[in-house]
Design an enzyme around this catalytic site. Structure first.
Site, PDB file in Angstrom:
ATOM      1  N   TYR A 191      57.094  77.955-104.571  1.00 21.54           N
ATOM      2  CA  TYR A 191      57.250  76.669-105.250  1.00 21.54           C
ATOM      3  C   TYR A 191      57.733  76.804-106.685  1.00 21.54           C
ATOM      4  O   TYR A 191      58.001  75.804-107.336  1.00 21.54           O
ATOM      5  CB  TYR A 191      55.915  75.910-105.264  1.00 21.54           C
ATOM      6  CG  TYR A 191      55.674  75.134-104.005  1.00 21.54           C
ATOM      7  CD1 TYR A 191      55.624  75.793-102.789  1.00 21.54           C
ATOM      8  CD2 TYR A 191      55.499  73.771-104.025  1.00 21.54           C
ATOM      9  CE1 TYR A 191      55.408  75.105-101.623  1.00 21.54           C
ATOM     10  CE2 TYR A 191      55.280  73.073-102.858  1.00 21.54           C
ATOM     11  CZ  TYR A 191      55.243  73.737-101.666  1.00 21.54           C
ATOM     12  OH  TYR A 191      55.029  73.048-100.516  1.00 21.54           O
ATOM     13  N   LYS A 223      48.386  85.218 -96.002  1.00 20.69           N
ATOM     14  CA  LYS A 223      49.143  85.825 -94.908  1.00 20.69           C
ATOM     15  C   LYS A 223      49.457  87.264 -95.334  1.00 20.69           C
ATOM     16  O   LYS A 223      50.605  87.726 -95.283  1.00 20.69           O
ATOM     17  CB  LYS A 223      50.403  84.964 -94.698  1.00 20.69           C
ATOM     18  CG  LYS A 223      51.181  85.221 -93.461  1.00 20.69           C
ATOM     19  CD  LYS A 223      50.626  84.585 -92.216  1.00 20.69           C
ATOM     20  CE  LYS A 223      51.427  85.057 -91.027  1.00 20.69           C
ATOM     21  NZ  LYS A 223      50.664  85.235 -89.816  1.00 20.69           N
ATOM     22  N   ASP A 246      47.407  81.527 -90.317  1.00 26.62           N
ATOM     23  CA  ASP A 246      47.583  80.918 -88.997  1.00 26.62           C
ATOM     24  C   ASP A 246      46.238  80.795 -88.288  1.00 26.62           C
ATOM     25  O   ASP A 246      45.944  79.765 -87.652  1.00 26.62           O
ATOM     26  CB  ASP A 246      48.610  81.672 -88.133  1.00 26.62           C
ATOM     27  CG  ASP A 246      48.519  83.169 -88.288  1.00 26.62           C
ATOM     28  OD1 ASP A 246      48.180  83.629 -89.384  1.00 26.62           O
ATOM     29  OD2 ASP A 246      48.770  83.888 -87.306  1.00 26.62           O
ATOM     30  N   ASP A 303      49.694  73.599 -99.328  1.00 25.71           N
ATOM     31  CA  ASP A 303      50.415  72.372 -98.978  1.00 25.71           C
ATOM     32  C   ASP A 303      50.175  72.038 -97.506  1.00 25.71           C
ATOM     33  O   ASP A 303      49.784  70.922 -97.149  1.00 25.71           O
ATOM     34  CB  ASP A 303      51.909  72.609 -99.244  1.00 25.71           C
ATOM     35  CG  ASP A 303      52.679  71.309 -99.332  1.00 25.71           C
ATOM     36  OD1 ASP A 303      52.062  70.242 -99.185  1.00 25.71           O
ATOM     37  OD2 ASP A 303      53.901  71.366 -99.554  1.00 25.71           O
TER      38      ASP A 303
END
Ligand code: NAD
Length: 415
Positions: A143, A213, A279, A303
């Protein structure tokens, strides 16, 4: 701020941005609800002193600027404010007013509480067990906006630099690829995780989950996880117990001893610091929402997670948020939805998101008794199925109220 703590007068001045679109429909009714709750809790002793500051279309019409300097000055001077949704102006050299506000005041935490109210339609089986608090890092990650379009000079320069200087050879189609940069720093990660752990300790919440992740992005997301564990063990040794410590004891002394330590930590109300791959977290949060309390994560994960969790407890019309710098004290509370141009002026807008953002603001000021009045009244209002059009469409036997009527109903339900 004094000694790292917010010092709140009994009549704090609260700068507010009305916002574009339905901003005008929801701001007045929301303020009435918050004023009523403060009065119920403290009588004449305490009062919010609202001060309108301009941003967005209204600002442009009156001053020729979308984000006039006096607005930023007001937030700097009074520290705590609230805003309705702002339309992102097309052209005009400003990418997003929300981003500009966050960057100027370095509001590094995007905080989203996720809580279910009795009676609100939910797609999950046990919405009553959802009580999560998302701490999304607000200034780093993909971002940061460092992107180079395929075919541009800069993308070409970057490609050549990566190939010749860094030995990068794993880009499948290098010449036609766009490139983005994902900065994740120790300082940026630490201040976010520090804020989340302090929040958990202050509110006696059971755990902080670091969501990342890191199995794939080892030096960015994986580093975030490690920085988080390092910080917890270094700065909060008496108040936390980490999964990393558990794993270490398990490897050195066996599972029984590690389990014992974990149980002791839980019994003494230490905050358990754990980590989950993104995930898996998206699944986990649906199947076992009660296993997660405070969630600390980076910008992009945050987000996605914010929207999924909001959908689990009733969606966009009632999810509040805030952008906060816990060091300087600057905080802007905000409706998380947009300007909803399709329903402006129809009485259909749900003021719930802005009201609950205001409730977060009351809690931030330390006015918990007033906040409780609103939570309680909202529970009553939803239980009676008296709701605005967005929820009415999903609830059997519900009574349809306008924005203003819904706010009045909440006030009437304050006991
Ligand atoms: P939106 O949130 O405005 O609308 C999406 C859908 O949700 C619409 O059907 C709308 O009617 C409905 N909705 C939204 N808020 C509601 C409420 N309080 N009560 C009932 N229904 C509600 O999203 P969008 O259409 O993608 O964006 C419209 C504009 O808002 C854009 O200019 C966008 O840039 C801006 N925006 C601003 C913010 C912000 O200021 N924080 C956030 C998102 C979008």
């Amino acid at each position: 701020m004094a000694g790292g703590k917010l010092v709140v007068p009994d009549h704090p001045v609260i700068p507010f941005i009305e916002g574009d679109g339905i901003g005008r429909d929801i701001t007045g009714p929301s303020q009435k609800v918050l004023d009523a709750a403060v009065e119920k809790a403290y009588g004449e002793k305490r009062k919010l002193v609202w001060m309108e500051v301009l941003a967005g279309k209204k600002a442009f019409e009156q001053t020729g600027e979308y984000l006039p300097a006096p607005t930023l000055e007001a937030f700097r001077e009074y520290l705590v404010g609230i805003k309705g949704p702002l339309e992102t102006p097309v052209g005009g050299g400003i990418r997003s007013l929300n981003v500009a506000l966050r960057q100027t005041l370095d509001l590094y935490v995007c905080m989203r509480p996720v809580r279910w109210f009795k009676g609100v339609p939910s797609p999950i089986r046990f919405p009553d067990r959802v009580d999560m608090h998302i701490f999304r890092e607000n200034t780093e990650d993909i971002y940061a906006g460092i992107e180079f379009m395929a075919g541009s000079d800069k993308a070409e320069k970057l490609r050549r630099f990566m190939e010749t200087e860094l030995g990068v050879d794993q880009v499948r189609f290098p010449e036609s690829s766009s490139y983005g940069v994902k900065p994740i720093s120790r300082e940026g990660s630490e201040r976010l995780v520090r804020a989340s752990i302090r929040y958990a300790i202050e509110r006696k919440l059971p755990s902080v989950t670091l969501v990342h992740k890191g199995n794939i992005m080892k030096f960015t997301e994986g580093a975030f996880k490690n920085y988080g564990y390092d910080l917890a063990e270094r700065e909060f040794p008496a108040d936390t117990f980490t999964w990393r410590q558990y794993e270490k004891v398990k490897a050195e002394k066996g599972k029984a001893e590690a389990d014992q330590l974990l149980e002791a930590a839980k019994k003494t109300h230490k905050v358990i610091i754990k980590d989950v791959i993104t995930d898996a977290f998206l699944q986990e949060s649906l199947l076992h929402p009660f296993d997660h309390s405070v969630i600390a994560t980076m910008n992009l994960n945050g987000d996605y997670i914010s929207d999924q969790l909001a959908a689990m407890v009733g969606g966009i019309g009632i999810s509040p948020g805030a952008n906060i710098n816990y060091d300087s004290g600057y905080a802007i509370f905000e409706a998380t939805h947009g300007t909803a141009p399709n329903i402006v002026g129809t009485g259909k807008a749900n003021p719930g998101s802005l009201i609950l953002s205001g409730v977060m603001m009351l809690e931030y000021l330390g006015w918990d008794e007033a906040a409780e009045h609103v939570y309680d009244a909202l529970d009553h209002t939803f239980s009676k199925r008296r709701v605005t059009s967005d929820l009415h469409a999903q609830m059997e036997g519900a009574t349809l109220l306008t924005t203003e009527e819904f706010a009045q109903e909440i006030i009437a339900n304050m006991h």
